[in-house]
Design a protein around this motif. Sequence first.
Motif, PDB file in Angstrom:
ATOM      1  N   LEU A 110       0.167  -0.935  -0.002  1.00 18.33           N
ATOM      2  CA  LEU A 110       0.016   0.007  -0.152  1.00 18.33           C
ATOM      3  C   LEU A 110       0.897   0.932   0.318  1.00 18.33           C
ATOM      4  N   PRO A 111       0.832   1.897  -1.128  1.00 25.61           N
ATOM      5  CA  PRO A 111       1.814   3.208  -1.325  1.00 25.61           C
ATOM      6  C   PRO A 111       1.205   4.374  -0.484  1.00 25.61           C
ATOM      7  N   THR A 112       2.125   5.142   0.337  1.00 26.68           N
ATOM      8  CA  THR A 112       1.128   5.950   0.809  1.00 26.68           C
ATOM      9  C   THR A 112       1.035   7.553   0.093  1.00 26.68           C
ATOM     10  N   ASP A 113       1.846   7.565  -1.109  1.00 28.26           N
ATOM     11  CA  ASP A 113       2.143   8.643  -2.154  1.00 28.26           C
ATOM     12  C   ASP A 113       1.519   8.372  -3.369  1.00 28.26           C
ATOM     13  N   ILE A 114       0.400   8.372  -3.340  1.00 28.45           N
ATOM     14  CA  ILE A 114      -0.274   8.110  -5.003  1.00 28.45           C
ATOM     15  C   ILE A 114      -1.297   9.325  -4.968  1.00 28.45           C
ATOM     16  N   VAL A 115      -1.402   9.728  -4.405  1.00 25.71           N
ATOM     17  CA  VAL A 115      -2.104  11.513  -4.495  1.00 25.71           C
ATOM     18  C   VAL A 115      -1.816  12.174  -3.380  1.00 25.71           C
ATOM     19  N   PRO A 116      -2.334  13.683  -3.228  1.00 26.82           N
ATOM     20  CA  PRO A 116      -2.034  13.864  -2.010  1.00 26.82           C
ATOM     21  C   PRO A 116      -2.386  14.012  -0.878  1.00 26.82           C
ATOM     22  N   GLU A 117      -3.766  13.419  -0.809  1.00 28.92           N
ATOM     23  CA  GLU A 117      -4.703  12.738   0.400  1.00 28.92           C
ATOM     24  C   GLU A 117      -3.950  12.003   1.187  1.00 28.92           C
ATOM     25  N   THR A 118      -3.859  10.876   0.133  1.00 33.61           N
ATOM     26  CA  THR A 118      -3.210   9.955   1.037  1.00 33.61           C
ATOM     27  C   THR A 118      -1.633  10.025   1.706  1.00 33.61           C
ATOM     28  N   ALA A 119      -0.302  10.821   0.893  1.00 31.63           N
ATOM     29  CA  ALA A 119       0.557  11.677   1.587  1.00 31.63           C
ATOM     30  C   ALA A 119       0.179  12.649   3.118  1.00 31.63           C
ATOM     31  N   LEU A 120      -0.549  12.457   2.674  1.00 27.38           N
ATOM     32  CA  LEU A 120      -1.232  13.872   3.694  1.00 27.38           C
ATOM     33  C   LEU A 120      -1.599  13.265   4.999  1.00 27.38           C
ATOM     34  N   TYR A 121      -2.909  12.624   4.942  1.00 33.66           N
ATOM     35  CA  TYR A 121      -3.410  11.746   6.182  1.00 33.66           C
ATOM     36  C   TYR A 121      -2.770  10.217   6.129  1.00 33.66           C
ATOM     37  N   LEU A 122      -1.896   9.348   5.622  1.00 33.28           N
ATOM     38  CA  LEU A 122      -1.987   8.444   6.125  1.00 33.28           C
ATOM     39  C   LEU A 122      -0.528   8.202   6.487  1.00 33.28           C
ATOM     40  N   GLY A 123       0.038   8.352   5.906  1.00 35.28           N
ATOM     41  CA  GLY A 123       2.552   8.924   6.404  1.00 35.28           C
ATOM     42  C   GLY A 123       2.717   7.353   6.490  1.00 35.28           C
ATOM     43  N   GLU A 124       2.737   6.552   7.282  1.00 34.61           N
ATOM     44  CA  GLU A 124       3.331   4.740   7.215  1.00 34.61           C
ATOM     45  C   GLU A 124       2.769   4.024   7.936  1.00 34.61           C
ATOM     46  N   ILE A 125       1.788   2.972   7.103  1.00 33.31           N
ATOM     47  CA  ILE A 125       1.144   2.570   7.274  1.00 33.31           C
ATOM     48  C   ILE A 125       1.579   0.580   7.845  1.00 33.31           C
ATOM     49  N   ALA A 126       1.425   0.987   9.445  1.00 33.07           N
ATOM     50  CA  ALA A 126       1.830  -0.536  10.024  1.00 33.07           C
ATOM     51  C   ALA A 126       0.758  -1.597   9.845  1.00 33.07           C
ATOM     52  N   ARG A 127       1.521  -2.760   9.800  1.00 31.97           N
ATOM     53  CA  ARG A 127       0.815  -3.755   9.722  1.00 31.97           C
ATOM     54  C   ARG A 127       1.728  -5.159  10.286  1.00 31.97           C
ATOM     55  N   VAL A 128       0.358  -6.075  11.763  1.00 28.00           N
ATOM     56  CA  VAL A 128       0.461  -6.475  12.779  1.00 28.00           C
ATOM     57  C   VAL A 128       0.165  -7.932  12.493  1.00 28.00           C
ATOM     58  N   PRO A 129       0.579  -8.952  12.422  1.00 30.26           N
ATOM     59  CA  PRO A 129       0.105 -10.263  11.695  1.00 30.26           C
ATOM     60  C   PRO A 129      -1.569 -11.030  12.484  1.00 30.26           C
TER      61      PRO A 129
END
Length: 215
Positions: A110-129
């Motif tokens: 899930l790359p967050t640098d796709i559109v401005p909103e995803t870059a601004l609001y999400l940052g790095e998305i963490a995942r847990v098993p």
Amino acid sequence: MPVELVPHQSLIALGRLAGSRGYLWGTGGNLSLRRSESHFLITMRGTALDQLDSQDFVLAPLQGERDEPPEASTEIQLHRRIYQARPDVRCVIHLSPFYTTLVACTDLELPTDIVPETALYLGEIARVPYIQPGTDELARAVAEALGKERSVVIMANHGVVTVGESPLDAFRRVEVLEFLCRMVVTARSAGLELHRIGPDAVASLRRSYGVKARG
């Protein structure tokens, strides 16, 4: 000056909003709001989030035991551990929107640098098993994954947790994440490659909007 809703009304409005966006099914999901240094308000177990009223909340101690109070959501410890670890967090949301949960059942990037909103609001998305819901093991894993800066954690085969300084702040992250997941899944299905705007553009966006770098 806008009128600030009382805490339970803020969460009721949040549940209605989540329902109107199609992010709910059954009695899944839970919402909470920090009330003081020692307590937080959380939805009761078995509640439908789009049908909440003022009787569907429990005031829970920040330093309570795992199942205290017993009428609270089964994920109470998840919220508790986050508030304990992150004094800056005022609201915690756990939902299972369709596309986000679909992605949570895969290893899709899930790359967050796709559109401005995803870059601004999400940052790095963490995942847990995958960890059994309602356990302190899951609660600790999510709190650790959030760390001091992240705001979004995808739980494998389960859903997402977002945090924020306000209910709207946390919900906006759910909304933007679901949009991103839908884009990624749709692009993959259509054989399309999503072009990324890159780290320099992301840094410039965040400077322009005064958004603190996360993750």
